[in-house]
Design a protein around this motif. Structure first.
Motif, PDB file in Angstrom:
ATOM      1  N   VAL A  82      36.525 -82.036 -87.496  1.00  0.00           N
ATOM      2  CA  VAL A  82      37.202 -81.729 -86.099  1.00  0.00           C
ATOM      3  C   VAL A  82      36.807 -82.282 -84.752  1.00  0.00           C
ATOM      4  N   ILE A  83      35.274 -81.462 -84.895  1.00  0.00           N
ATOM      5  CA  ILE A  83      34.561 -81.572 -84.190  1.00  0.00           C
ATOM      6  C   ILE A  83      33.793 -82.209 -83.675  1.00  0.00           C
ATOM      7  N   LEU A  84      33.535 -82.907 -84.270  1.00  0.00           N
ATOM      8  CA  LEU A  84      33.185 -84.834 -84.549  1.00  0.00           C
ATOM      9  C   LEU A  84      34.291 -85.799 -83.699  1.00  0.00           C
ATOM     10  N   ALA A  85      35.202 -85.679 -84.230  1.00  0.00           N
ATOM     11  CA  ALA A  85      36.950 -86.375 -83.749  1.00  0.00           C
ATOM     12  C   ALA A  85      36.547 -85.588 -82.006  1.00  0.00           C
ATOM     13  N   SER A  86      36.885 -84.588 -81.921  1.00  0.00           N
ATOM     14  CA  SER A  86      37.180 -83.835 -80.584  1.00  0.00           C
ATOM     15  C   SER A  86      36.388 -84.910 -79.373  1.00  0.00           C
ATOM     16  N   LEU A  87      35.014 -84.882 -79.984  1.00  0.00           N
ATOM     17  CA  LEU A  87      33.947 -86.076 -78.825  1.00  0.00           C
ATOM     18  C   LEU A  87      34.708 -86.791 -77.925  1.00  0.00           C
ATOM     19  N   PRO A  88      34.433 -88.412 -78.635  1.00  0.00           N
ATOM     20  CA  PRO A  88      35.463 -89.038 -78.371  1.00  0.00           C
ATOM     21  C   PRO A  88      36.467 -88.990 -77.722  1.00  0.00           C
ATOM     22  N   ILE A  89      37.694 -88.557 -77.859  1.00  0.00           N
ATOM     23  CA  ILE A  89      38.733 -88.041 -77.922  1.00  0.00           C
ATOM     24  C   ILE A  89      39.027 -86.929 -76.457  1.00  0.00           C
ATOM     25  N   GLU A 113      34.326 -76.817 -72.167  1.00  0.00           N
ATOM     26  CA  GLU A 113      33.854 -76.043 -72.821  1.00  0.00           C
ATOM     27  C   GLU A 113      34.506 -75.465 -74.108  1.00  0.00           C
ATOM     28  N   VAL A 114      35.645 -75.988 -74.164  1.00  0.00           N
ATOM     29  CA  VAL A 114      36.345 -76.087 -75.608  1.00  0.00           C
ATOM     30  C   VAL A 114      36.024 -76.813 -76.437  1.00  0.00           C
ATOM     31  N   VAL A 115      35.416 -77.840 -76.628  1.00  0.00           N
ATOM     32  CA  VAL A 115      34.557 -78.653 -77.643  1.00  0.00           C
ATOM     33  C   VAL A 115      33.209 -78.164 -77.558  1.00  0.00           C
ATOM     34  N   ALA A 116      32.815 -77.891 -77.084  1.00  0.00           N
ATOM     35  CA  ALA A 116      30.780 -77.434 -76.759  1.00  0.00           C
ATOM     36  C   ALA A 116      31.395 -76.301 -77.873  1.00  0.00           C
ATOM     37  N   PHE A 117      31.915 -75.027 -77.163  1.00  0.00           N
ATOM     38  CA  PHE A 117      31.826 -73.689 -77.960  1.00  0.00           C
ATOM     39  C   PHE A 117      32.505 -73.697 -78.891  1.00  0.00           C
ATOM     40  N   TRP A 118      33.497 -74.571 -79.644  1.00  0.00           N
ATOM     41  CA  TRP A 118      33.390 -74.628 -80.944  1.00  0.00           C
ATOM     42  C   TRP A 118      32.022 -74.946 -81.634  1.00  0.00           C
ATOM     43  N   ILE A 119      31.121 -75.993 -80.841  1.00  0.00           N
ATOM     44  CA  ILE A 119      29.779 -76.210 -81.807  1.00  0.00           C
ATOM     45  C   ILE A 119      29.058 -74.423 -81.814  1.00  0.00           C
ATOM     46  N   VAL A 120      28.972 -74.846 -80.844  1.00  0.00           N
ATOM     47  CA  VAL A 120      28.350 -72.619 -81.484  1.00  0.00           C
ATOM     48  C   VAL A 120      29.172 -72.095 -82.138  1.00  0.00           C
ATOM     49  N   LEU A 121      30.118 -72.144 -82.462  1.00  0.00           N
ATOM     50  CA  LEU A 121      31.429 -70.618 -83.125  1.00  0.00           C
ATOM     51  C   LEU A 121      30.462 -71.566 -84.943  1.00  0.00           C
ATOM     52  N   ILE A 175      31.758 -83.434 -70.404  1.00  0.00           N
ATOM     53  CA  ILE A 175      31.077 -82.668 -71.412  1.00  0.00           C
ATOM     54  C   ILE A 175      29.772 -83.037 -71.601  1.00  0.00           C
ATOM     55  N   LEU A 176      29.065 -83.356 -71.215  1.00  0.00           N
ATOM     56  CA  LEU A 176      28.095 -83.811 -71.146  1.00  0.00           C
ATOM     57  C   LEU A 176      27.302 -81.721 -70.682  1.00  0.00           C
ATOM     58  N   ASP A 177      27.331 -81.593 -69.589  1.00  0.00           N
ATOM     59  CA  ASP A 177      26.667 -80.852 -69.445  1.00  0.00           C
ATOM     60  C   ASP A 177      27.256 -79.118 -70.291  1.00  0.00           C
ATOM     61  N   ASP A 178      28.239 -79.450 -70.252  1.00  0.00           N
ATOM     62  CA  ASP A 178      28.573 -78.457 -71.513  1.00  0.00           C
ATOM     63  C   ASP A 178      28.012 -78.716 -73.136  1.00  0.00           C
ATOM     64  N   LEU A 179      27.981 -79.068 -73.549  1.00  0.00           N
ATOM     65  CA  LEU A 179      27.149 -79.853 -74.904  1.00  0.00           C
ATOM     66  C   LEU A 179      25.072 -79.180 -74.411  1.00  0.00           C
ATOM     67  N   VAL A 180      25.110 -79.465 -73.171  1.00  0.00           N
ATOM     68  CA  VAL A 180      23.631 -79.123 -73.135  1.00  0.00           C
ATOM     69  C   VAL A 180      23.647 -77.124 -72.831  1.00  0.00           C
ATOM     70  N   ALA A 181      24.217 -76.632 -72.712  1.00  0.00           N
ATOM     71  CA  ALA A 181      25.070 -75.716 -72.557  1.00  0.00           C
ATOM     72  C   ALA A 181      25.017 -74.904 -73.942  1.00  0.00           C
ATOM     73  N   ALA A 182      25.927 -75.927 -74.669  1.00  0.00           N
ATOM     74  CA  ALA A 182      25.858 -75.347 -75.741  1.00  0.00           C
ATOM     75  C   ALA A 182      24.777 -74.643 -76.935  1.00  0.00           C
ATOM     76  N   PHE A 183      23.406 -75.847 -76.643  1.00  0.00           N
ATOM     77  CA  PHE A 183      22.248 -76.231 -77.158  1.00  0.00           C
ATOM     78  C   PHE A 183      21.747 -74.734 -76.438  1.00  0.00           C
ATOM     79  N   CYS A 184      22.186 -74.985 -75.366  1.00  0.00           N
ATOM     80  CA  CYS A 184      21.412 -73.741 -74.816  1.00  0.00           C
ATOM     81  C   CYS A 184      20.978 -71.838 -75.741  1.00  0.00           C
TER      82      CYS A 184
END
Length: 195
Positions: A82-89, A113-121, A175-184
């Motif tokens: 679901v997360i993987l599909a949520s990125l291009p969508i 924020e939604v998809v990045a925080f899903w990745i974190v969780l 999307i990119l900066d939130d993915l980096v925030a998730a990585f951090c």
């Protein structure tokens, strides 16, 4: 280079003018705008991006609640898909919504924020409520304060000339900066667990 099309509302409309204005105040869309296109509904986190105050925090809280519900119904592997599909969508939805609003990075777009925080969780589970709350606080810090690499990612796709905006690029930048925030966030959690 693609010129900026006019937003769906009249540019002469103001909050006090009569007549339809689906966006309302620039950067502050209405419920009518939210429901006028599937991309808007997705990009604005199913309405969680509409609040005037702290839409990113509200969107992240919605993501947390949605993740808890997904855990009731899906396996971790399915949530990963679901997360993987949520990125291009999400990239598509953010690009379309930003273009329709005529703003390269509107605050009401919270799908990032939604998809990045899903990745974190997804990557910290199994985790109790306290650990999830810590992840939430860390993610909101990195997303809002934008220290170091998050600020770099945020500025990487910023487009200053509104007449020359490439909307696919703007959507990716959202999307990119939130993915980096998730990585951090995940890096801090991993270092804390290792310590």
């Amino acid at each position: 280079m693609q010129a900026v099309p006019p937003p769906p509302s009249s540019s002469s409309s103001s909050p006090s003018s009569s007549g339809p204005n689906p966006v309302g105040v620039p950067g502050r869309p209405t419920k009518a705008f939210l429901l006028s296109h599937p991309a808007h509904f997705i990009a604005m986190g199913f309405g969680s991006g509409l609040p005037r105050v702290a839409p990113g925090t509200v969107g992240t809280l919605w993501a947390w609640a949605a993740f808890v519900v997904m855990q009731l119904w899906f396996t971790p592997a399915t949530i990963g898909w679901v997360i993987l599909a949520s990125l291009p969508i999400g990239w598509w939805a953010c690009s379309v919504t930003a273009r329709h609003m005529g703003v390269a990075d509107p605050g009401s777009i919270v799908w990032d924020e939604v998809v990045a925080f899903w990745i974190v969780l997804w990557l910290v589970t199994p985790a109790g409520l306290v650990a999830q709350a810590v992840a939430f606080g860390l993610f909101r810090f990195f997303d809002a304060a934008k220290p170091g690499p998050v600020a770099w990612a945020d500025g990487l796709f910023k487009q200053r000339d509104a007449a020359e905006v490439r909307w696919w690029r703007a959507g990716f930048g959202i999307i990119l900066d939130d993915l980096v925030a998730a990585f951090c966030t995940l890096l801090v959690i991993a270092l804390w667990r290792a310590w």
